[in-house]
Design a protein around this motif. Sequence first.
Motif, mmCIF file in Angstrom:
data_model
loop_
_atom_site.group_PDB
_atom_site.id
_atom_site.type_symbol
_atom_site.label_atom_id
_atom_site.label_comp_id
_atom_site.label_asym_id
_atom_site.label_seq_id
_atom_site.Cartn_x
_atom_site.Cartn_y
_atom_site.Cartn_z
ATOM 1 N N THR A 24 0.824 -1.207 0.000
ATOM 2 C CA THR A 24 0.000 0.000 0.000
ATOM 3 C C THR A 24 0.856 1.253 0.000
ATOM 4 O OG1 THR A 24 -1.831 -1.099 1.141
ATOM 5 C CG2 THR A 24 -1.734 1.304 1.292
ATOM 6 N N LEU A 25 1.863 1.298 0.853
ATOM 7 C CA LEU A 25 2.736 2.471 0.909
ATOM 8 C C LEU A 25 3.477 2.658 -0.413
ATOM 9 C CD1 LEU A 25 4.193 2.210 4.517
ATOM 10 C CD2 LEU A 25 2.674 3.984 3.637
ATOM 11 N N SER A 26 3.949 1.580 -0.997
ATOM 12 C CA SER A 26 4.683 1.682 -2.267
ATOM 13 C C SER A 26 3.807 2.275 -3.363
ATOM 14 C CB SER A 26 5.182 0.297 -2.701
ATOM 15 O OG SER A 26 6.136 -0.203 -1.797
ATOM 16 N N TRP A 27 2.611 1.713 -3.538
ATOM 17 C CA TRP A 27 1.732 2.184 -4.615
ATOM 18 C C TRP A 27 1.154 3.567 -4.316
ATOM 19 C CZ3 TRP A 27 2.678 0.032 -8.881
ATOM 20 C CH2 TRP A 27 2.907 -1.332 -9.001
ATOM 21 N N THR A 28 0.871 3.860 -3.045
ATOM 22 C CA THR A 28 0.314 5.172 -2.718
ATOM 23 C C THR A 28 1.339 6.269 -2.922
ATOM 24 O OG1 THR A 28 -1.152 4.131 -1.084
ATOM 25 C CG2 THR A 28 -0.891 6.519 -0.959
ATOM 26 N N LEU A 29 2.577 6.050 -2.507
ATOM 27 C CA LEU A 29 3.628 7.046 -2.752
ATOM 28 C C LEU A 29 3.837 7.246 -4.251
ATOM 29 C CD1 LEU A 29 6.261 6.125 -0.010
ATOM 30 C CD2 LEU A 29 4.725 8.100 -0.057
ATOM 31 N N TYR A 30 3.756 6.162 -5.006
ATOM 32 C CA TYR A 30 3.871 6.288 -6.467
ATOM 33 C C TYR A 30 2.741 7.148 -7.034
ATOM 34 C CZ TYR A 30 3.356 4.934 -11.361
ATOM 35 O OH TYR A 30 3.190 4.959 -12.726
ATOM 36 N N LEU A 31 1.505 6.873 -6.620
ATOM 37 C CA LEU A 31 0.365 7.639 -7.122
ATOM 38 C C LEU A 31 0.458 9.114 -6.721
ATOM 39 C CD1 LEU A 31 -2.435 5.020 -6.396
ATOM 40 C CD2 LEU A 31 -1.835 5.911 -8.655
ATOM 41 N N LEU A 32 0.884 9.389 -5.508
ATOM 42 C CA LEU A 32 1.025 10.768 -5.059
ATOM 43 C C LEU A 32 2.120 11.497 -5.827
ATOM 44 C CD1 LEU A 32 0.599 10.335 -1.194
ATOM 45 C CD2 LEU A 32 -1.031 11.365 -2.803
ATOM 46 N N SER A 33 3.162 10.772 -6.211
ATOM 47 C CA SER A 33 4.226 11.400 -7.003
ATOM 48 C C SER A 33 3.747 11.749 -8.401
ATOM 49 C CB SER A 33 5.454 10.475 -7.086
ATOM 50 O OG SER A 33 5.217 9.374 -7.955
ATOM 51 N N GLN A 34 2.731 11.022 -8.885
ATOM 52 C CA GLN A 34 2.188 11.268 -10.220
ATOM 53 C C GLN A 34 1.009 12.247 -10.206
ATOM 54 O OE1 GLN A 34 3.875 9.605 -12.926
ATOM 55 N NE2 GLN A 34 5.159 9.379 -11.103
ATOM 56 N N HIS A 35 0.488 12.554 -9.018
ATOM 57 C CA HIS A 35 -0.666 13.436 -8.902
ATOM 58 C C HIS A 35 -0.374 14.485 -7.824
ATOM 59 C CE1 HIS A 35 -2.269 9.696 -10.657
ATOM 60 N NE2 HIS A 35 -3.132 10.477 -11.278
ATOM 61 N N VAL A 69 -7.630 8.953 0.201
ATOM 62 C CA VAL A 69 -6.461 8.690 -0.652
ATOM 63 C C VAL A 69 -6.077 7.220 -0.589
ATOM 64 C CG1 VAL A 69 -3.974 9.097 -0.860
ATOM 65 C CG2 VAL A 69 -5.536 11.031 -0.617
ATOM 66 N N ILE A 70 -6.061 6.654 0.612
ATOM 67 C CA ILE A 70 -5.689 5.248 0.748
ATOM 68 C C ILE A 70 -6.753 4.344 0.144
ATOM 69 C CG2 ILE A 70 -5.258 3.404 2.421
ATOM 70 C CD1 ILE A 70 -3.879 5.469 4.184
ATOM 71 N N ASN A 71 -8.021 4.678 0.343
ATOM 72 C CA ASN A 71 -9.093 3.877 -0.273
ATOM 73 C C ASN A 71 -8.970 3.882 -1.794
ATOM 74 O OD1 ASN A 71 -10.299 3.108 2.110
ATOM 75 N ND2 ASN A 71 -11.802 4.768 2.112
ATOM 76 N N GLU A 72 -8.672 5.037 -2.365
ATOM 77 C CA GLU A 72 -8.551 5.132 -3.815
ATOM 78 C C GLU A 72 -7.298 4.406 -4.311
ATOM 79 O OE1 GLU A 72 -9.821 6.890 -7.691
ATOM 80 O OE2 GLU A 72 -10.587 5.781 -5.950
ATOM 81 N N ALA A 73 -6.231 4.455 -3.521
ATOM 82 C CA ALA A 73 -5.025 3.699 -3.881
ATOM 83 C C ALA A 73 -5.314 2.204 -3.865
ATOM 84 C CB ALA A 73 -3.885 4.035 -2.921
ATOM 85 N N TRP A 74 -6.119 1.752 -2.905
ATOM 86 C CA TRP A 74 -6.501 0.343 -2.856
ATOM 87 C C TRP A 74 -7.421 -0.018 -4.012
ATOM 88 C CZ3 TRP A 74 -7.453 0.361 3.107
ATOM 89 C CH2 TRP A 74 -6.269 -0.016 3.764
ATOM 90 N N ARG A 75 -8.219 0.919 -4.473
ATOM 91 C CA ARG A 75 -9.043 0.636 -5.655
ATOM 92 C C ARG A 75 -8.144 0.500 -6.879
ATOM 93 N NH1 ARG A 75 -10.947 2.758 -10.109
ATOM 94 N NH2 ARG A 75 -9.981 4.788 -9.744
ATOM 95 N N PHE A 124 -7.291 8.630 -10.950
ATOM 96 C CA PHE A 124 -7.024 8.545 -9.516
ATOM 97 C C PHE A 124 -7.714 9.737 -8.856
ATOM 98 C CE2 PHE A 124 -4.198 9.516 -5.826
ATOM 99 C CZ PHE A 124 -4.463 8.370 -5.094
ATOM 100 N N ARG A 125 -8.862 9.475 -8.234
ATOM 101 C CA ARG A 125 -9.713 10.557 -7.740
ATOM 102 C C ARG A 125 -10.215 10.218 -6.331
ATOM 103 N NH1 ARG A 125 -15.108 11.670 -8.349
ATOM 104 N NH2 ARG A 125 -15.429 9.960 -9.832
ATOM 105 N N PRO A 126 -9.450 10.590 -5.309
ATOM 106 C CA PRO A 126 -9.868 10.281 -3.935
ATOM 107 C C PRO A 126 -11.208 10.898 -3.554
ATOM 108 C CG PRO A 126 -7.551 10.906 -4.000
ATOM 109 C CD PRO A 126 -8.113 11.202 -5.356
ATOM 110 N N GLU A 127 -11.610 11.971 -4.240
ATOM 111 C CA GLU A 127 -12.876 12.626 -3.904
ATOM 112 C C GLU A 127 -14.079 11.706 -4.072
ATOM 113 O OE1 GLU A 127 -9.838 15.546 -4.271
ATOM 114 O OE2 GLU A 127 -10.444 13.931 -5.635
#
Length: 214
Positions: A24-35, A69-75, A124-127
């Motif tokens: 989760t941390l790996s993919w979430t940090l990746y997504l945050l770096s891209q958004h 953010v974490i829920n959307e990363a898990w999706r 990638f839309r946490p909203e």
Amino acid sequence: MSDKQIHDHVLTFVAAGHETAQNTLSWTLYLLSQHPHVRAKLLAELQTVLAGRTPTLDDLPALPYLESVINEAWRFYPPAWRQARMALEDFELDGYHIPAGTIAILSQWVVHNLPDIWGDPENFRPERWDKQQGQQIPQGAYFPFGLGPRICIGMPFAQLETKLLLATILQRYVPQLAPGARIVFQPLVTLRPRYGMPMRLEANDTLIPVAQEV
């Protein structure tokens, strides 16, 4: 339970919680770096609520965007990308007869990306997880850790651990994907990055200073 059952359950709990939190941390940090706009919004929430201090369990209800953010990363990148179940008895499903003993494979990766459910699954839309204004998600459409009585035993541990770790890291560092990094899926039991997730953590100069006790 016997001593062996207790031993095996504890090992499963620690292993499952550790691996899912790591992914989760790996993919979430990746997504945050891209958004970066998502990262900026999340950082604003963290600074408003925490003001630079280490988060605790009591802070989590006041951090709804962190949870989104974490829920959307898990999706986007579910910790477990597919699972299998065996039918214990015959049953009918949507006009199909399923005999007892049939192995049914369900894929979070597929269901979490169905346009009929999510509308814009490629974004990638946490909203979308906002409890007030988010979209209505049908029951069973989101199951990063499985569903029902056999849901992953490590889920609560992973949820707690990843929220506290991510809130701590982002207040101090800005994650940037390392130049030349190869992001390739390795779908084993969990969805891992095949070549790791090389990140460059730059100091966060926008951190609100916290008065230190002398």
